[in-house]
Design an enzyme around this catalytic site. Sequence first.
Site, mmCIF file in Angstrom:
data_model
loop_
_atom_site.group_PDB
_atom_site.id
_atom_site.type_symbol
_atom_site.label_atom_id
_atom_site.label_comp_id
_atom_site.label_asym_id
_atom_site.label_seq_id
_atom_site.Cartn_x
_atom_site.Cartn_y
_atom_site.Cartn_z
ATOM 1 N N PRO A 24 5.043 -14.132 7.591
ATOM 2 C CA PRO A 24 5.881 -15.123 6.900
ATOM 3 C C PRO A 24 4.996 -16.285 6.473
ATOM 4 O O PRO A 24 4.234 -16.808 7.296
ATOM 5 C CB PRO A 24 6.865 -15.563 7.995
ATOM 6 C CG PRO A 24 6.149 -15.335 9.291
ATOM 7 C CD PRO A 24 5.219 -14.162 9.055
ATOM 8 N N MET A 25 5.071 -16.662 5.192
ATOM 9 C CA MET A 25 4.269 -17.807 4.740
ATOM 10 C C MET A 25 5.102 -18.667 3.787
ATOM 11 O O MET A 25 5.511 -18.191 2.714
ATOM 12 C CB MET A 25 2.981 -17.332 4.048
ATOM 13 C CG MET A 25 1.944 -16.791 5.023
ATOM 14 S SD MET A 25 0.394 -16.373 4.225
ATOM 15 C CE MET A 25 0.816 -14.823 3.441
ATOM 16 N N GLN A 78 13.141 -15.235 8.773
ATOM 17 C CA GLN A 78 12.763 -16.187 9.828
ATOM 18 C C GLN A 78 13.534 -17.492 9.682
ATOM 19 O O GLN A 78 13.608 -18.041 8.588
ATOM 20 C CB GLN A 78 11.262 -16.491 9.771
ATOM 21 C CG GLN A 78 10.800 -17.340 10.939
ATOM 22 C CD GLN A 78 9.349 -17.766 10.836
ATOM 23 O OE1 GLN A 78 8.988 -18.578 9.995
ATOM 24 N NE2 GLN A 78 8.499 -17.203 11.674
ATOM 25 N N CYS A 108 5.554 -23.439 14.018
ATOM 26 C CA CYS A 108 5.129 -24.245 12.864
ATOM 27 C C CYS A 108 4.560 -25.585 13.337
ATOM 28 O O CYS A 108 5.210 -26.338 14.058
ATOM 29 C CB CYS A 108 6.301 -24.478 11.917
ATOM 30 S SG CYS A 108 5.821 -25.484 10.508
ATOM 31 N N LYS A 147 8.214 -15.910 16.820
ATOM 32 C CA LYS A 147 6.810 -16.071 16.461
ATOM 33 C C LYS A 147 6.309 -17.400 17.026
ATOM 34 O O LYS A 147 6.931 -18.441 16.818
ATOM 35 C CB LYS A 147 6.634 -16.026 14.937
ATOM 36 C CG LYS A 147 5.186 -16.114 14.486
ATOM 37 C CD LYS A 147 5.045 -15.595 13.071
ATOM 38 C CE LYS A 147 3.627 -15.706 12.554
ATOM 39 N NZ LYS A 147 3.249 -17.086 12.203
ATOM 40 N N GLY A 209 -3.420 -13.517 13.071
ATOM 41 C CA GLY A 209 -4.537 -14.451 12.977
ATOM 42 C C GLY A 209 -5.850 -13.771 12.675
ATOM 43 O O GLY A 209 -6.353 -12.982 13.468
ATOM 44 N N ASP A 210 -6.374 -14.057 11.467
ATOM 45 C CA ASP A 210 -7.720 -13.649 11.068
ATOM 46 C C ASP A 210 -7.887 -12.147 10.894
ATOM 47 O O ASP A 210 -9.015 -11.639 10.971
ATOM 48 C CB ASP A 210 -8.766 -14.193 12.065
ATOM 49 C CG ASP A 210 -8.668 -15.701 12.257
ATOM 50 O OD1 ASP A 210 -8.055 -16.370 11.388
ATOM 51 O OD2 ASP A 210 -9.182 -16.213 13.260
ATOM 52 N N GLY A 232 -1.708 -12.345 6.962
ATOM 53 C CA GLY A 232 -1.204 -13.470 6.195
ATOM 54 C C GLY A 232 -2.104 -13.803 5.029
ATOM 55 O O GLY A 232 -2.008 -13.201 3.948
ATOM 56 N N ARG A 233 -3.046 -14.727 5.254
ATOM 57 C CA ARG A 233 -3.863 -15.218 4.138
ATOM 58 C C ARG A 233 -4.634 -14.110 3.449
ATOM 59 O O ARG A 233 -4.863 -14.166 2.245
ATOM 60 C CB ARG A 233 -4.798 -16.322 4.659
ATOM 61 C CG ARG A 233 -4.036 -17.613 4.992
ATOM 62 C CD ARG A 233 -4.866 -18.557 5.812
ATOM 63 N NE ARG A 233 -5.178 -17.991 7.119
ATOM 64 C CZ ARG A 233 -5.999 -18.531 7.992
ATOM 65 N NH1 ARG A 233 -6.615 -19.649 7.693
ATOM 66 N NH2 ARG A 233 -6.219 -17.950 9.158
HETATM 67 C C1 LIG Z 1 0.547 -21.047 3.458
HETATM 68 C C2 LIG Z 1 1.014 -20.603 4.825
HETATM 69 C C3 LIG Z 1 2.342 -20.711 5.152
HETATM 70 C C4 LIG Z 1 2.789 -20.282 6.409
HETATM 71 N N1 LIG Z 1 4.136 -20.324 6.688
HETATM 72 C C5 LIG Z 1 4.590 -19.802 7.860
HETATM 73 C C6 LIG Z 1 5.999 -19.694 8.110
HETATM 74 O O1 LIG Z 1 6.844 -20.056 7.273
HETATM 75 N N2 LIG Z 1 6.380 -19.179 9.317
HETATM 76 C C7 LIG Z 1 5.477 -18.753 10.253
HETATM 77 O O2 LIG Z 1 5.875 -18.281 11.317
HETATM 78 N N3 LIG Z 1 4.145 -18.809 10.019
HETATM 79 C C8 LIG Z 1 3.689 -19.293 8.848
HETATM 80 N N4 LIG Z 1 2.346 -19.290 8.588
HETATM 81 C C9 LIG Z 1 1.418 -18.711 9.580
HETATM 82 C C10 LIG Z 1 1.157 -17.228 9.257
HETATM 83 O O3 LIG Z 1 2.335 -16.468 9.373
HETATM 84 C C11 LIG Z 1 0.072 -16.642 10.170
HETATM 85 O O4 LIG Z 1 0.511 -16.648 11.508
HETATM 86 C C12 LIG Z 1 -1.246 -17.410 10.069
HETATM 87 O O5 LIG Z 1 -1.571 -17.687 8.718
HETATM 88 C C13 LIG Z 1 -2.410 -16.648 10.720
HETATM 89 O O6 LIG Z 1 -2.599 -15.407 10.107
HETATM 90 P P1 LIG Z 1 -3.747 -15.109 8.977
HETATM 91 O O7 LIG Z 1 -5.063 -15.498 9.576
HETATM 92 O O8 LIG Z 1 -3.588 -13.630 8.725
HETATM 93 O O9 LIG Z 1 -3.412 -15.955 7.794
HETATM 94 C C14 LIG Z 1 1.874 -19.746 7.357
HETATM 95 C C15 LIG Z 1 0.526 -19.654 7.006
HETATM 96 C C16 LIG Z 1 0.082 -20.064 5.769
HETATM 97 C C17 LIG Z 1 -1.373 -19.930 5.422
#
Ligand SMILES: Cc1cc2nc3c(=O)[nH]c(=O)nc-3n(C[C@H](O)[C@H](O)[C@H](O)COP(=O)(O)O)c2cc1C
Length: 354
Positions: A24-25, A78, A108, A147, A209-210, A232-233
């Site tokens: 979720p982002m 979410q 968050c 989460k 994460g990562d 995510g990213r």
């Molecule tokens: C732009 C952005 C928005 C995010 N929004 C949410 C969100 O709405 N809810 C949530 O649980 N996590 C949110 N996250 C966290 C991601 O879900 C994830 O846990 C985090 O980016 C680590 O994973 P990654 O390294 O694969 O990016 C967000 C992350 C980013 C970068």
Amino acid sequence: MRANLRESWWIGAVEVPTRVVLAPMAGVSVQAFRRQGRRFGAGLVCSEMVSCAGIEHRNERTLGYLRVGADEHPLAIQIFGSEPRAMAEAARMVEAAGADIVDMNFGCPVRKVTKTGAGAHLLEQTALACRITEAVASAVSVPVTVKMRRGVEDDSLACLRLGPSLVEAGAASLTLHPRSARQMYTGYADHTLTAELVDLVDVPVVASGDVTSRAKAEGVLEATGAAAVMVGRGAQGNPWAVREIVFGDADAPSREEVAAELILFVRETARELGERRAASFLKKFYGWYLGHGRFPKPFKQELVQLGSTDEVVTRLLAAAPGAAELLAQLEAELPSAEDEVLLDRLPISIYGGG
Ligand SMILES: Cc1cc2nc3c(=O)[nH]c(=O)nc-3n(C[C@H](O)[C@H](O)[C@H](O)COP(=O)(O)O)c2cc1C
């Protein structure tokens, strides 16, 4: 033993077809992103966090987040908030909208959210976090998941104290992004904590994460015993990363393929958000899609300057004419709008304040 990323697993009675979950982002996880994630192999997709207060007050923009497409399932929506009754009411709406899973955000780190007592603030509020989980789990019949981050402060182990209590309160799965709230996105995700959480609970744990490649996904699954990884990213403007992680298909996409996916994304997002909101929302995606050496840098600048999404589509088709045929195929495979759960079809007792 090497984890099989294409294996299915379960959250309660919901079968998740692969071990990759699309994160979720906020500001990213629109319907077009989730649909695309499913097409490229994500076993579960998730909406961005939706305010339970926004749902309670029937805020039009918030309710827009509850639109569910026929091709998104399984889908988690979410929600975030700090009040058990309001969270339970929001969860009922989310279930009625057609979500397969209600996910709750206890991670968050953004002040606008934590100062209301929601998000990462709940990591240090075990009793309240459990009351919210109990209220939500008893309000809906779909699985309820949480989460989390590791805690608020850098060395916090709050997630290890809270996780087992949340499971006792009714959580059917936990996702851990093992950074502290204070860390935001700096440093690295310490998945030794994910492994510890896996040992402490008897529900599936998702490691967030990562994770940006198949090698990293396999490494995290092996080291932690998690049921799945969350991406995510790494998936922003890059559904091909999801494909590589799930299927091991490392072929770089052609320019035509990139342009066709981006055009579809632009058109769907304009339909979902309306032209005005979509035009500014989409700008960050141009860099994400066109980077990775796929298009020359000035081309991205050119797209960002254009006024309307139609102009962006025209420019992309001019730069990669072969994209038109691919795009036609992609559009032909989309479910019709009829198959979408629309808000005005939600039971009146739930939608519209009845
Ligand atoms: C732009 C952005 C928005 C995010 N929004 C949410 C969100 O709405 N809810 C949530 O649980 N996590 C949110 N996250 C966290 C991601 O879900 C994830 O846990 C985090 O980016 C680590 O994973 P990654 O390294 O694969 O990016 C967000 C992350 C980013 C970068």
